[in-house]
Design a protein around this motif. Sequence first.
Motif, short mmCIF file in Angstrom:
data_model
loop_
_atom_site.label_atom_id
_atom_site.label_comp_id
_atom_site.label_asym_id
_atom_site.label_seq_id
_atom_site.Cartn_x
_atom_site.Cartn_y
_atom_site.Cartn_z
N LEU A 84 0.83 -1.20 0.00
CA LEU A 84 0.00 0.00 0.00
C LEU A 84 0.87 1.26 0.00
CD1 LEU A 84 -2.74 -1.03 2.61
CD2 LEU A 84 -3.01 -0.86 0.14
N GLU A 85 1.94 1.23 0.78
CA GLU A 85 2.82 2.39 0.85
C GLU A 85 3.51 2.65 -0.49
OE1 GLU A 85 3.32 4.76 2.90
OE2 GLU A 85 2.14 4.06 4.59
N MET A 86 3.85 1.60 -1.20
CA MET A 86 4.47 1.76 -2.51
C MET A 86 3.54 2.53 -3.44
SD MET A 86 6.01 -1.20 -5.04
CE MET A 86 6.85 -1.96 -3.64
N ALA A 87 2.26 2.16 -3.42
CA ALA A 87 1.28 2.85 -4.27
C ALA A 87 1.06 4.28 -3.78
CB ALA A 87 -0.03 2.07 -4.28
N LYS A 88 0.98 4.45 -2.46
CA LYS A 88 0.73 5.79 -1.90
C LYS A 88 1.86 6.75 -2.25
CE LYS A 88 1.81 7.29 2.05
NZ LYS A 88 2.12 7.29 3.49
N HIS A 89 3.10 6.28 -2.21
CA HIS A 89 4.22 7.16 -2.52
C HIS A 89 4.21 7.56 -4.00
CE1 HIS A 89 5.63 6.09 1.47
NE2 HIS A 89 6.61 6.96 1.34
N ARG A 90 3.77 6.67 -4.88
CA ARG A 90 3.65 7.06 -6.29
C ARG A 90 2.56 8.13 -6.45
NH1 ARG A 90 5.81 4.49 -10.89
NH2 ARG A 90 7.48 3.07 -10.28
N LEU A 91 1.49 8.00 -5.68
CA LEU A 91 0.46 9.04 -5.69
C LEU A 91 1.06 10.38 -5.29
CD1 LEU A 91 -2.51 10.14 -5.60
CD2 LEU A 91 -2.51 9.44 -3.19
N PHE A 92 1.80 10.40 -4.18
CA PHE A 92 2.34 11.65 -3.67
C PHE A 92 3.38 12.25 -4.61
CE2 PHE A 92 0.10 10.82 0.18
CZ PHE A 92 -0.07 12.08 0.76
N TYR A 93 4.07 11.41 -5.38
CA TYR A 93 4.97 11.95 -6.39
C TYR A 93 4.21 12.88 -7.32
CZ TYR A 93 7.69 12.09 -10.72
OH TYR A 93 8.35 12.52 -11.85
N SER A 94 3.04 12.45 -7.79
CA SER A 94 2.24 13.28 -8.69
C SER A 94 1.72 14.53 -8.00
CB SER A 94 1.06 12.47 -9.24
OG SER A 94 1.50 11.39 -10.04
N LEU A 95 1.21 14.38 -6.79
CA LEU A 95 0.64 15.53 -6.08
C LEU A 95 1.71 16.59 -5.83
CD1 LEU A 95 -1.61 13.69 -3.44
CD2 LEU A 95 -2.14 14.32 -5.82
N ILE A 96 2.93 16.15 -5.52
CA ILE A 96 4.03 17.09 -5.30
C ILE A 96 4.47 17.73 -6.61
CG2 ILE A 96 6.47 17.22 -4.64
CD1 ILE A 96 5.83 15.09 -2.47
N ARG A 97 4.49 16.96 -7.70
CA ARG A 97 4.87 17.50 -9.01
C ARG A 97 3.96 18.66 -9.41
NH1 ARG A 97 7.91 17.61 -12.56
NH2 ARG A 97 7.65 16.08 -14.19
N TRP A 98 2.65 18.53 -9.07
CA TRP A 98 1.70 19.58 -9.43
C TRP A 98 1.60 20.69 -8.38
CZ3 TRP A 98 -1.22 14.93 -11.28
CH2 TRP A 98 -1.30 14.88 -12.68
N LYS A 99 2.33 20.52 -7.27
CA LYS A 99 2.28 21.50 -6.19
C LYS A 99 0.86 21.68 -5.67
CE LYS A 99 6.39 24.02 -7.77
NZ LYS A 99 6.77 23.00 -8.76
N LEU A 100 0.13 20.58 -5.57
CA LEU A 100 -1.23 20.64 -5.06
C LEU A 100 -1.22 20.88 -3.55
CD1 LEU A 100 -2.86 17.74 -7.10
CD2 LEU A 100 -3.22 20.19 -7.38
N PRO A 101 -2.22 21.58 -3.03
CA PRO A 101 -2.26 21.89 -1.60
C PRO A 101 -2.44 20.63 -0.77
CG PRO A 101 -4.31 22.54 -2.66
CD PRO A 101 -3.37 22.15 -3.76
N LEU A 102 -1.54 20.39 0.16
CA LEU A 102 -1.56 19.19 0.99
C LEU A 102 -1.45 19.58 2.46
CD1 LEU A 102 0.80 16.92 -1.13
CD2 LEU A 102 -1.64 16.53 -0.72
N GLN A 103 -2.52 19.39 3.19
CA GLN A 103 -2.53 19.64 4.62
C GLN A 103 -2.70 18.33 5.38
OE1 GLN A 103 -5.75 22.64 4.92
NE2 GLN A 103 -4.18 24.09 5.56
N THR A 104 -1.96 18.18 6.47
CA THR A 104 -2.14 17.03 7.34
C THR A 104 -3.25 17.33 8.34
OG1 THR A 104 -0.57 17.81 9.00
CG2 THR A 104 0.34 16.53 7.14
N ARG A 105 -3.58 16.34 9.17
CA ARG A 105 -4.57 16.59 10.22
C ARG A 105 -4.01 17.51 11.30
NH1 ARG A 105 -10.00 14.21 10.03
NH2 ARG A 105 -10.10 14.23 7.76
N GLN A 106 -2.69 17.59 11.42
CA GLN A 106 -2.10 18.54 12.34
C GLN A 106 -2.27 19.96 11.81
OE1 GLN A 106 -0.47 15.59 11.48
NE2 GLN A 106 -1.22 14.75 13.42
N ASP A 107 -2.17 20.11 10.48
CA ASP A 107 -2.37 21.43 9.86
C ASP A 107 -3.83 21.84 9.90
OD1 ASP A 107 0.36 21.40 9.09
OD2 ASP A 107 -0.15 20.33 7.24
#
Length: 356
Positions: free
Chosen positions: A104-127
């Motif tokens: 699952l983590e392998m797939a999730k990290h590929r997802l985040f690669y794309s989200l970071i490439r597009w500079k999409l807004p990403l907030q955690t639950r702490q944020d």
Amino acid sequence: MKLFVCQACGNVLYFENRTCERCGHRVAFLPEKETMSAIEPDGEVWATLADKGSGRMPCRNAEYDSCNWLTDAGDTTGYCRACRHNGVVPDLSDQAQLAGWRELEMAKHRLFYSLIRWKLPLQTRQDNPEHGLIFNFLADDPQSGQKVLTGHDNGLITIALTEADDIERERRRLEMGEPYRTLLGHFRHEVGHYFWDVLVRDGGMLDECRAVFGDDSADYGQALQRHYAEGAPPDWQQNYVSAYATTHPWEDFAETWAHYLHIVDTLEMASEFGMEVRPKVDRDGELTARIRFNPYEARDVEAIVNAWLPFTFAMNSVNRAMGMRDLYPFILSPVVVDKLGFIHGLVRNVGKAGKP
């Protein structure tokens, strides 16, 4: 996805590599540089050869061999940009659950690669405690027999651990009559719901989105019941990228979002390999494409689709020659292309605005 190179020896690396297979250097992903880097011990921290930096640390989940990213400089959480969005994880003392979580983590990290490439807004639950993006990876309860369902709820994405079981996932794919079902597909679809909230509902784009995908105020529960009772309309391929997209405008958006991520990331990989499709029998050029551009920076969706259609026709043909299912078993009608164009505009506008 890019191709990466070990700075110590020049060997080509996979995104999932922990070490260089040629020189033995440990390697890790630098999210702010969007690249893999060979790393070397520097006292209690690590030096990065990609940018000649120092003072970096591997994510805490490297302890479980589930992450090969570095934390941000000055980070105090111990987790990388992808793993700090984790909520509940499985019982990691259970080897079967640990193995599933790694998938699952392998797939999730590929997802985040794309989200970071597009500079999409990403907030955690702490944020953002009410709507920050968080992932719960849950196993079925053997005592009660209760099954975990993958889904999204106000920034909380639940992923069923059983989806990491190839046999179970294939059984579900066949039961539901799906041509495609993967872990990466689940992540891309569910995060589409999250970004509908962030970019459409909260981004002042509701009217524009409804003009393309339909009225999202329609009762979702009733729509879901109708879909499972009656299925998709017979002519669904004229207007939707998948049968499930016909369920409700929310699902149409999430399915289209997922396909947009599929297409862009795959085309980047094809571009990295310098792929060109030029069939001998193609007299009018409709099946010819030279993939030499960065789809993450494409100005319009037409350039992406014009490369995608010849590429997938070729790859589907190669798969069939091996007796395998099509790589991309979907049809992009003009209506679907317009929907992909709406997604393209959303992510491109965010990137141009330079939002964090």
